[in-house]
Design a protein around this motif. Structure first.
Motif, short mmCIF file in Angstrom:
data_model
loop_
_atom_site.label_atom_id
_atom_site.label_comp_id
_atom_site.label_asym_id
_atom_site.label_seq_id
_atom_site.Cartn_x
_atom_site.Cartn_y
_atom_site.Cartn_z
N GLY A 229 1.66 7.72 -14.72
CA GLY A 229 1.88 6.70 -13.71
C GLY A 229 3.26 6.06 -13.84
O GLY A 229 3.94 5.82 -12.86
N LEU A 230 3.66 5.84 -15.08
CA LEU A 230 4.97 5.22 -15.27
C LEU A 230 6.08 6.12 -14.76
O LEU A 230 7.06 5.66 -14.19
CB LEU A 230 5.20 4.89 -16.75
CG LEU A 230 4.39 3.71 -17.26
CD1 LEU A 230 4.78 3.38 -18.68
CD2 LEU A 230 4.56 2.49 -16.38
N PHE B 217 -3.51 -4.62 -12.36
CA PHE B 217 -3.24 -3.69 -13.42
C PHE B 217 -3.75 -4.19 -14.75
O PHE B 217 -4.38 -3.47 -15.50
CB PHE B 217 -1.73 -3.64 -13.55
CG PHE B 217 -1.20 -2.28 -13.46
CD1 PHE B 217 -1.99 -1.23 -13.11
CD2 PHE B 217 0.14 -2.05 -13.72
CE1 PHE B 217 -1.47 0.02 -13.03
CE2 PHE B 217 0.65 -0.81 -13.63
CZ PHE B 217 -0.14 0.23 -13.28
N VAL C 86 4.02 -6.68 -5.36
CA VAL C 86 4.19 -6.03 -6.65
C VAL C 86 3.67 -6.94 -7.76
O VAL C 86 3.00 -6.49 -8.70
CB VAL C 86 5.67 -5.66 -6.85
CG1 VAL C 86 5.89 -5.08 -8.23
CG2 VAL C 86 6.11 -4.69 -5.78
N VAL D 78 -2.82 9.00 -18.17
CA VAL D 78 -2.58 8.52 -16.81
C VAL D 78 -1.55 7.41 -16.80
O VAL D 78 -0.70 7.33 -15.92
CB VAL D 78 -3.90 8.03 -16.19
CG1 VAL D 78 -3.65 7.22 -14.95
CG2 VAL D 78 -4.79 9.20 -15.88
N PHE D 79 -1.63 6.56 -17.81
CA PHE D 79 -0.67 5.46 -17.88
C PHE D 79 0.76 5.99 -17.92
O PHE D 79 1.64 5.56 -17.19
CB PHE D 79 -0.96 4.62 -19.12
CG PHE D 79 -0.13 3.38 -19.21
CD1 PHE D 79 -0.52 2.24 -18.53
CD2 PHE D 79 1.03 3.35 -19.95
CE1 PHE D 79 0.24 1.09 -18.60
CE2 PHE D 79 1.79 2.20 -20.02
CZ PHE D 79 1.40 1.08 -19.34
N SER E 240 10.24 4.54 -8.57
CA SER E 240 10.08 3.84 -7.29
C SER E 240 10.44 2.36 -7.41
O SER E 240 11.02 1.78 -6.49
CB SER E 240 8.66 3.98 -6.72
OG SER E 240 7.85 4.72 -7.53
N LEU E 241 10.12 1.79 -8.55
CA LEU E 241 10.49 0.39 -8.77
C LEU E 241 12.00 0.26 -8.78
O LEU E 241 12.59 -0.67 -8.21
CB LEU E 241 9.91 -0.06 -10.11
CG LEU E 241 9.54 -1.52 -10.23
CD1 LEU E 241 8.58 -1.93 -9.13
CD2 LEU E 241 8.90 -1.79 -11.57
N LEU F 104 14.05 2.12 -7.23
CA LEU F 104 14.50 2.21 -5.85
C LEU F 104 14.41 0.85 -5.16
O LEU F 104 15.34 0.41 -4.48
CB LEU F 104 13.60 3.21 -5.13
CG LEU F 104 14.03 3.69 -3.76
CD1 LEU F 104 15.09 4.75 -3.92
CD2 LEU F 104 12.83 4.28 -3.03
N LEU F 105 13.29 0.19 -5.35
CA LEU F 105 13.09 -1.11 -4.73
C LEU F 105 14.12 -2.12 -5.22
O LEU F 105 14.71 -2.86 -4.45
CB LEU F 105 11.68 -1.62 -5.04
CG LEU F 105 11.25 -2.88 -4.29
CD1 LEU F 105 10.92 -2.54 -2.86
CD2 LEU F 105 10.05 -3.53 -4.94
N LEU G 180 5.93 7.90 -12.27
CA LEU G 180 5.94 7.73 -10.82
C LEU G 180 6.51 6.37 -10.45
O LEU G 180 7.31 6.22 -9.54
CB LEU G 180 4.50 7.82 -10.33
CG LEU G 180 4.26 7.82 -8.85
CD1 LEU G 180 4.66 9.17 -8.31
CD2 LEU G 180 2.78 7.57 -8.58
N LEU G 181 6.10 5.37 -11.20
CA LEU G 181 6.39 4.00 -10.78
C LEU G 181 7.79 3.56 -11.12
O LEU G 181 8.43 2.87 -10.34
CB LEU G 181 5.40 3.04 -11.42
CG LEU G 181 4.00 3.16 -10.88
CD1 LEU G 181 3.10 2.13 -11.48
CD2 LEU G 181 4.03 3.00 -9.36
#
Ligand code: HDD
Ligand code: HEM
Ligand code: HEM
Lengths: 351, 450
Positions: free
Chosen positions: A325-326, A79, A72, A321-322, A332-333, A335-336, A328-329
């Motif tokens: 994307g956030l 990025f 990451v 897109v930024f 998930s982040l 979650l991690l 989405l991310l």
């Protein structure tokens, strides 16, 4: 940061997206700064602990943190530079021409670091050579990457019509450039030890906590010295930028405030989590203060923000897109994080 | 002799990095698919061999991904360092997919971390399997995005140039340029094929050295079947790519096929060599086949090199690259088909020595085909870096230090390649599957009791 957006827009900048874009790449750089510092510094501390024969206390903690997140960290870096090419293609031109050598050295160091880390943690355990590389690259990478920031202050490039050359000798003899290198290394160790202190506390690891807490307090001193040194060196090197910084004095003031708060909390052995948040704010304000005061220049005196941004359609597409994307991310982040960093059982080593 | 100026050295450095990166990238795109299939079969059939397969592949995969990530980071930065003028222009038009690619990586990295560290953490094994899906999506999406960038270099779209200034930029049109569909299809399909083939190679060798034969049998069946399916789709995609070239990039097809004169009913030249006078010797000529391949019509007219300005002609040696790629494609298709056939016919034993040796060859062969294919595609674009707009020489850095960087990166890749081999060997040599399975069975039993 939202404050600064408003302020700038009020000051008569006609273009919201433009400012917004500039902030997106600063966001990326800031994100990388924090995540990478933790990682780079941890590598150094792991090595240091080993040569001072304290590795049994530290290394379990560090490897539990590092294993899930190293990739990451790397993605953050990608990025950032891809974002730079996208948002500021002209800047990419100057930097690309000038930074071939320092940039390539940084890539090689990053490559050695990333792959040796994977080799060690999935393959051969506890190899000393690897540990040395891992520790050393942790300090050398910030040093070589910091040249990009140094160069952006101007005075190190020789520009002709179709050529841009980096003046190595000037770079190597310049006090400002060394003050930035010094600050980069010291901040890495400071941010990292502050995070590890918090993490050791979460893990209820008394032995590691008392050790990394000492590191954190120790490195807080050179951090503030280095910051002051950079200020002084910048006043010599680029007085224009230095003076603009006073317009944003409150940002730097807040930064110092959060620094004092962080050190105080760690010193009094409580609220380590808040202490680390204070560290993040300390760098947030210093960083955005630096960035905002530098505008409109991105690279003194060749590239300013208004000439260099990508054309509107592309800028808009990138921003969309930024943001998408956030969406989405961030989940998930999250979650991690839930699974590793902040899962109490995992942190304590029960899983 | 070619002169070793910054342009030439930049090309060599880019080529070296990409040739090295694509090995790991290909595996990075394809192997998650295989891991996911194996895990799913393991869960559905309750066959611990398959679960073990997924676990062992995933373990090796981490090492490959690590090298893929670091070399990818290298190429990403090198693009700006070595081709600053190109990136300045390209950044304005094609930055979107480059940017999205990093999101795809991010996505993949996050779920890969989660996947690797949570094998036994969920009560329902399907929960863990679901984690493999975002890894597949992330890997394949990143292949998709980066391939659109390469497609853009071949058939630029989505912008105009007026008096040297870029106008009317349309990022989506740039991304979905004419080359994108066939290129993406062929690249993704060949990555899946190659990954399956490499895993098949490993299984075949395991069987041949008489270790873990029960495990290897299952692995062979799964991987060779997958390799067959994907080599069929790769051949279809390759055919579509050739049709695309005929339409949009005729000079690349003509140079690759040694098709000099524009004509109807063009012959296909297979193998052969060129003599000093550019005459073809020793080739097999398939009458009218080139017209058929290019347009699906034996009499169609195919543009030859006579229509291309001399200084825009790609080097003719790419013909060899094309032939190697296609030959390997059909060879792998044949081998995998034979094996699958033998498993279905009761009398035949698919696990004979010669068959296994043939399967052991398909992994390295497929990887070579990937390299040949890329070299064909990239050299076939010469002299352009952005076809029709910018030549390679115009795009390159002017820095005098590229040669040293080439040496430095050469050493880096040598160290990385050595490291990968050593670590993978260590990882599997002392941990045969049968031994691991005993542990796993224990877990399975305990799981049953709970
Ligand atoms: C396992 C690998 C593999 C195999 C077996 C094949 N290819 Fe391929 N080929 C590739 C791997 C590849 C590649 C590495 O993926 C390339 C390089 C650039 C690209 O778009 O895909 C490629 C490029 C490529 C191109 C150029 C596309 C362009 O530049 O836009 C054509 C015309 C073909 N291929 C045609 C074929 C045909 C007719 C095949 C018959 C079976 C074939 N390929 C098998
Ligand atoms: C990963 C598989 C790839 C391989 C093995 C590969 C191979 C090569 C080779 C051999 C060259 C040298 C051409 C020459 O010197 O004549 C080259 C050049 C280049 N490639 Fe690729 N390529 C790959 C994919 C890509 C992709 C996806 C992109 C786009 C993002 C790309 C961008 C470039 C650029 C900018 C150059 C330099 C300009 C030139 O020489 O044409 N490559 N590549
Ligand atoms: C068609 C050829 C290519 C394919 C299929 C491909 C695919 C991949 C894959 C699968 C990875 C590993 C990421 C992971 O598993 O997490 C990777 C890494 C990477 N690739 Fe490539 N790649 C190709 C060519 C290129 C080119 C030409 C570039 C340059 C723009 C590039 C940039 C990167 C970067 C920056 C990374 C590292 C990302 C990270 O930090 O996670 N790739 N690539």
């Amino acid at each position: 940061m939202s404050i600064s957006i408003k302020k700038l827009t009020k000051e008569g900048s006609d273009n919201g997206i433009r400012i917004y874009r500039n902030h997106r790449s600063l966001d990326l750089l800031y994100g990388y700064l924090i995540v990478a510092s933790i990682d780079f510094g941890a590598g150094f501390f792991a090595y240091y602990a080993r040569i001072t024969k304290k590795d049994h206390i530290m290394n379990k903690l560090i490897s539990r943190y590092l294993s899930p997140v190293w990739e990451v960290t790397n993605v953050f870096f990608v990025f950032f530079f891809v974002g730079l090419v996208g948002f500021f293609p002209d800047m990419a031109y100057y930097f690309g021409q000038a930074l071939l050598v320092p940039g390539s050295i940084a890539i090689v160091l990053l490559a050695i670091r990333g792959s040796f880390y994977a080799f060690e943690s999935y393959g051969s355990k506890n190899n000393s050579v690897y540990m040395f590389f891992y520790g050393a690259t942790g300090l050398l990478i910030p040093a070589s990457l910091s040249t990009a920031l140094t160069i952006s202050e101007g005075g190190f490039l020789r520009v002709t019509e179709n050529d841009v050359r980096l003046q190595f000798s000037e770079l190597l003899l310049n006090p400002y450039s060394w003050s930035v290198v010094f600050l980069a290394i010291v901040s890495v160790l400071y941010i990292s030890s502050m995070f590890l202190t918090y993490y050791a506390d979460r893990a209820d690891d008394e032995g590691a906590l008392s050790l990394v807490r000492k590191y954190a307090l120790f490195w807080s001193i050179p951090t503030i010295i280095a910051s002051m040194t950079v200020f002084i060196a910048l006043s010599q090197h680029n007085p224009e930028h230095f003076n603009r910084m006073f317009d944003y004095w409150w940002m730097f003031g807040l930064s110092v405030f959060f620094y004092l708060a962080a050190v105080f909390l760690v010193y009094s052995e409580k609220f380590y989590g808040w202490a680390f948040i204070a560290v993040m704010f300390q760098f947030l304000f210093a960083f955005f203060g630096y960035g905002v005061s530098k505008l409109p220049y991105l690279l003194y005196p060749y590239v300013t923000i208004s000439e260099s941004v990508t054309p509107e359609t592309m800028g808009l597409a990138l921003v969309i897109v930024f943001i998408a994307g956030l969406f989405l991310l961030i989940p998930s982040l999250f979650l991690l994080m839930r699974m590793f960093l902040f899962d109490a059982d995992y942190v304590k080593g029960r899983k | 002799m070619v002169e070793l100026d910054s342009v030439m050295l930049s090309r060599m450095l880019t080529a070296m990095t990409l040739i090295f990166h694509v090995i790991f990238a290909t595996i990075g795109v394809g192997v998650p698919v295989m891991i996911s299939i194996a895990e799913l079969i393991g869960i559905k059939k309750k066959d611990p061999y398959y679960s073990l397969m997924a676990k062992r592949w995933a373990r090796g995969f981490t090492i490959i991904v690590a090298v893929g990530v670091v070399t990818g980071t290298a190429i990403g930065l090198q693009l700006s360092l070595l081709w600053p003028s190109f990136m300045q222009l390209a950044g304005k038009v094609i930055a979107l997919p480059l940017f999205m690619e990093t999101f795809a990586f991010f996505f993949e990295a996050i779920f890969l971390g989660a996947y690797l560290y949570t094998w036994d953490r969920f009560k329902n094994p399907m929960t863990h399997w679901y984690l493999s899906l975002p890894i597949i999506v992330g890997g394949t999406l990143s292949a998709f995005f980066i391939t659109t960038v390469n497609a853009f270099m071949n058939t630029p779209a989505g912008f105009d140039i007026e008096n040297g200034v870029i106008t009317s930029i349309n990022p989506l049109a740039a991304m979905f340029n004419p080359a994108t569909p066939t290129k993406v299809f062929h690249v993704v399909s060949s990555a899946y094929m190659t990954s399956a083939a490499i895993l098949a190679t490993i299984a075949a060798i395991t069987y041949l050295v008489k270790r873990d034969q029960e495990y290897a049998k299952r692995a062979l069946k799964l991987t060779v079947t997958a390799a067959l399916v994907f080599s069929v789709s790769t051949a279809i995609a390759g055919d579509l790519s050739a049709k695309f070239l005929a339409e949009h990039q005729p000079e690349k097809l003509a140079a690759g096929e040694w098709h000099f004169e524009t004509e109807k009913g063009a012959d296909l030249v297979v193998f052969g060599t060129l003599n000093e006078d550019n005459e073809i010797t020793g080739a097999i000529r398939l009458p009218n086949m080139l017209s058929f391949l290019a347009y699906g019509d034996f009499n169609a007219e195919v543009t030859g090199l006579d229509q291309i300005p001399d200084d825009e002609e790609p080097p003719l040696w790419i013909h060899y690259m094309f032939d190697f790629m296609v030959s390997i494609g059909f060879l792998v298709l044949g081998i995998t088909f034979l094996y699958v056939l033998m498993t279905y016919v009761k009398k035949w034993n698919p696990h004979q020595k010669w068959m296994l040796w043939a399967i052991a060859a398909i992994g390295p062969l497929s990887m070579l085909a990937i390299e040949f294919g890329w070299i064909y595609a990239e050299i076939g674009r010469q002299p352009w870096i952005l076809r029709g707009f910018m030549t390679v020489a115009e795009g390159a850095t002017t820095s005098p230090n590229v040669g040293w960087m080439f040496l430095m990166f050469f050493l880096l890749y040598a160290v990385l390649a050595g490291g990968v081999l050593v670590v993978l060997r260590k990882m599997f040599k002392d941990h045969p599957a049968e031994l691991e399975l005993e542990h796993l069975y224990k877990e399975v039993d305990e799981g049953g009791k709970r």
